[in-house]
Design an enzyme around this catalytic site. Structure first.
Site, PDB file in Angstrom:
ATOM      1  N   GLY A 244       0.758  -1.242   0.000  1.00 59.31           N
ATOM      2  CA  GLY A 244       0.000   0.000   0.000  1.00 59.31           C
ATOM      3  C   GLY A 244       0.784   1.283   0.000  1.00 59.31           C
ATOM      4  O   GLY A 244       0.190   2.361  -0.143  1.00 59.31           O
ATOM      5  N   GLU A 281       3.892  -6.634   2.077  1.00 62.62           N
ATOM      6  CA  GLU A 281       3.717  -7.051   0.679  1.00 62.62           C
ATOM      7  C   GLU A 281       3.746  -5.838  -0.253  1.00 62.62           C
ATOM      8  O   GLU A 281       2.737  -5.511  -0.879  1.00 62.62           O
ATOM      9  CB  GLU A 281       2.361  -7.751   0.516  1.00 62.62           C
ATOM     10  N   PRO A 282       4.866  -5.149  -0.349  1.00 61.41           N
ATOM     11  CA  PRO A 282       4.891  -3.969  -1.223  1.00 61.41           C
ATOM     12  C   PRO A 282       4.907  -4.349  -2.701  1.00 61.41           C
ATOM     13  O   PRO A 282       5.581  -5.297  -3.098  1.00 61.41           O
ATOM     14  CB  PRO A 282       6.221  -3.290  -0.842  1.00 61.41           C
ATOM     15  N   GLY A 283       4.147  -3.626  -3.503  1.00 63.39           N
ATOM     16  CA  GLY A 283       4.156  -3.836  -4.949  1.00 63.39           C
ATOM     17  C   GLY A 283       4.600  -2.547  -5.620  1.00 63.39           C
ATOM     18  O   GLY A 283       5.722  -2.414  -6.110  1.00 63.39           O
ATOM     19  N   TYR A 325      -8.768   5.594 -12.324  1.00 61.24           N
ATOM     20  CA  TYR A 325      -8.669   6.248 -11.007  1.00 61.24           C
ATOM     21  C   TYR A 325      -8.444   7.751 -11.104  1.00 61.24           C
ATOM     22  O   TYR A 325      -8.204   8.394 -10.083  1.00 61.24           O
ATOM     23  CB  TYR A 325      -7.499   5.661 -10.194  1.00 61.24           C
ATOM     24  N   CYS A 352     -10.420   4.005 -29.845  1.00 61.44           N
ATOM     25  CA  CYS A 352     -11.595   4.627 -30.443  1.00 61.44           C
ATOM     26  C   CYS A 352     -12.581   5.131 -29.407  1.00 61.44           C
ATOM     27  O   CYS A 352     -13.748   4.729 -29.409  1.00 61.44           O
ATOM     28  CB  CYS A 352     -12.276   3.635 -31.369  1.00 61.44           C
TER      29      CYS A 352
HETATM   30  N1  LLP Z   1      -1.190  -6.992  -0.625  1.00 61.02           N
HETATM   31  C1  LLP Z   1      -2.481  -7.088  -0.945  1.00 61.02           C
HETATM   32  C2  LLP Z   1      -3.327  -8.044  -0.224  1.00 61.02           C
HETATM   33  C3  LLP Z   1      -3.018  -6.302  -1.976  1.00 61.02           C
HETATM   34  O1  LLP Z   1      -4.296  -6.411  -2.284  1.00 61.02           O
HETATM   35  C4  LLP Z   1      -2.182  -5.403  -2.674  1.00 61.02           C
HETATM   36  C5  LLP Z   1      -2.707  -4.573  -3.762  1.00 61.02           C
HETATM   37  C6  LLP Z   1      -0.825  -5.333  -2.309  1.00 61.02           C
HETATM   38  C7  LLP Z   1      -0.369  -6.135  -1.271  1.00 61.02           C
HETATM   39  C8  LLP Z   1       0.144  -4.429  -2.995  1.00 61.02           C
HETATM   40  O2  LLP Z   1      -0.188  -3.096  -2.820  1.00 61.02           O
HETATM   41  P1  LLP Z   1       0.799  -1.926  -3.318  1.00 61.02           P
HETATM   42  O3  LLP Z   1       2.040  -1.975  -2.457  1.00 61.02           O
HETATM   43  O4  LLP Z   1       1.121  -2.160  -4.745  1.00 61.02           O
HETATM   44  O5  LLP Z   1       0.016  -0.698  -3.097  1.00 61.02           O
HETATM   45  N2  LLP Z   1      -4.564  -1.290  -9.726  1.00 61.02           N
HETATM   46  C9  LLP Z   1      -4.456  -0.322  -8.661  1.00 61.02           C
HETATM   47  C10 LLP Z   1      -3.829  -0.912  -7.417  1.00 61.02           C
HETATM   48  C11 LLP Z   1      -4.579  -2.107  -6.868  1.00 61.02           C
HETATM   49  C12 LLP Z   1      -3.886  -2.704  -5.682  1.00 61.02           C
HETATM   50  C13 LLP Z   1      -4.519  -3.992  -5.292  1.00 61.02           C
HETATM   51  N3  LLP Z   1      -3.910  -4.643  -4.181  1.00 61.02           N
HETATM   52  C14 LLP Z   1      -3.671   0.893  -9.158  1.00 61.02           C
HETATM   53  O6  LLP Z   1      -3.252   0.916 -10.312  1.00 61.02           O
HETATM   54  O7  LLP Z   1      -3.495   1.850  -8.425  1.00 61.02           O
END
Ligand code: LLP
Length: 425
Positions: A244, A281-283, A325, A352
């Site tokens: 997050g 769990e960073p993405g 978003y 389109c």
């Molecule tokens: N852990 C869980 C359980 C999650 O659901 C998520 C993201 C993460 C970790 C990773 O979160 P992050 O560190 O990336 O914020 N498509 C959207 C983001 C959806 C995120 C869904 N879950 C966007 O483009 O902003």
């Protein structure tokens, strides 16, 4: 008028002598020439730096890279090589991580509606842990284990009732959510009781994820407080606070670093007496600003008294975030990275529909012409992974650059790829 804030570019970005951009020692114009556009360019050193930062901050094995942000076999392998586990949230993500050679034990399996087939796959492969999201899922796991599959380690996903400050589509911690067991109404405690008593699972911890692209450290502190109040008396070995952490996308935005985020979370855990292993769990924070997308400008349409439209050769199919978003991005010309940007235009794609917008009101340099390369920074997260084939556009390739070398890790789709699944002739 402001030029592009260079802090939005990947770690190894440099402006070379003619004012052009290079990343990982590779000139962007040469990459575009070689691989075509649209093109995702990832700075491999940047990716590795962020993985290492997360592992250093939380400890080896305690940081899981959330693969939904950007996944291909090269990325899965890279994150694992750097000491991260991987968070997968579907059979397809699980399959990709396994194909990349990541051991199942390093995987966390997620999802609010895991199918029986997905659960069977996760149990058979013996993933490190499953994050259980619903009562139906417990029933399904019990049936599979009764049928002879190995007993999984599980965490209970808790919805703590904490509202994160972010877009409502990516906020997940509030009571009104499809995810997890609500803390406030007693569902969480009932789920934990059941999981503790179930012979089919080994309950090892609790999990929460309050939302994505969260900038406020206070939101994370609050979530720890609420979750710790619930988890400490349970005395389970694992405590997972999800991902997050937000990143700056446009001029003026600021977010905590991974290290600062870790300090907030770990200090709050300590203050609340959490003795469990704390995992995250960073993405986005690992991959977002590691990449830029490079496009070619096709048409420039001036409508006097209205606005200018600058169209590029991609659009909502390679970056749906502005449409979904309302997310902001910056744009710049790789041939003049530090040029002032006095012009305003709407940056649009080639799909389109009028909603196909990349930047609603982009600051751009004067003198931009058809044929110019144009790039958007901070497109490494949820761009390629949410890309589509809308209008039968082929999805762009992904190139990793490092030390003057570019390696293509995902090739551009071909027209033949578009028909791969058509079975009628
Ligand atoms: N852990 C869980 C359980 C999650 O659901 C998520 C993201 C993460 C970790 C990773 O979160 P992050 O560190 O990336 O914020 N498509 C959207 C983001 C959806 C995120 C869904 N879950 C966007 O483009 O902003």
């Amino acid at each position: 008028m402001n030029p592009l804030p260079l802090g939005l570019l990947p770690d190894t970005a440099e402006v070379v002598s003619d004012g052009s951009l290079a990343i990982g020692g590779c000139r962007i114009d040469e990459l575009a020439e070689r691989f075509g556009t649209p093109l995702f360019v990832y700075d491999e050193a940047h990716l590795r730096n962020r993985c290492r930062e997360a592992v250093a901050a939380f400890g080896p094995g305690n940081a899981y890279y959330a693969t939904k942000a950007f996944l291909c076999t090269a990325m899965a392998r890279l994150a694992y090589e750097e000491g991260m586990g991987l968070d997968v949230a579907s059979g397809g993500e699980l399959f990709t991580a396994l194909r990349a050679g990541v051991p199942a034990a390093a995987l966390a399996f997620h999802g609010n509606n895991k199918s029986v087939a997905e659960l069977r796959m996760a149990l058979q492969e013996q993933v490190g842990h499953l994050v259980v999201d619903s009562v139906e899922e417990i029933d399904r796991i019990e049936a599979l284990v009764a049928g002879g599959l190995p007993r999984p380690r599980v965490l209970a996903r808790i919805t703590p009732g904490v509202h994160a400050h972010t877009h409502e589509f990516i906020a997940t911690g509030q009571d009104d959510s499809k995810f997890g067991f609500n803390l406030g109404n007693g569902d969480a405690l009932r789920a934990v009781d059941r999981l503790r008593r179930s012979a089919a699972v080994d309950l090892v911890g609790v999990h929460c994820h309050i939302g994505s692209n969260v900038f406020s450290a206070a939101n994370f502190g609050k979530a720890v407080e609420v979750m710790a109040g619930f988890a400490v008396p349970l005395d389970l070995p694992e405590f997972v606070m999800g991902g997050g952490l937000g990143v700056p996308y446009v001029e003026g935005e600021e977010a905590p670093t991974i290290t600062q985020w870790a300090n907030v979370l770990l200090d709050a855990c300590q203050a609340m007496g959490v003795r469990s292993r704390v995992c995250v769990e960073p993405g986005r924070s690992v991959v977002a600003d590691a990449a830029i997308t490079v496009y070619t400008v096709g048409t420039v349409k001036h409508i006097p008294g209205v606005r200018t439209y600058v169209s590029v050769d991609g659009g909502m199919s390679d970056n749906p975030r502005p449409v979904l978003y309302g997310s902001g991005y910056e744009a710049f010309l790789p041939r003049a990275v530090t040029a002032p940007r006095p012009a305003r235009a709407r940056l649009v794609g080639k799909h389109c529909e009028s909603g196909d917008v990349l930047i609603f009101d982009a600051a751009l340099p004067e003198g931009l012409v058809a044929g110019d390369l144009l790039a958007t920074p901070v497109t490494g997260a949820y761009g390629h992974s949410m890309a589509s084939n809308y209008n039968k556009l082929t999805r762009p390739p992904v190139v990793f650059v490092q030390d003057g070398t570019a390696r293509m890790v995902v090739r551009r789709e071909t027209y033949e790829d578009l028909l791969r699944c058509d079975v009628a002739h």
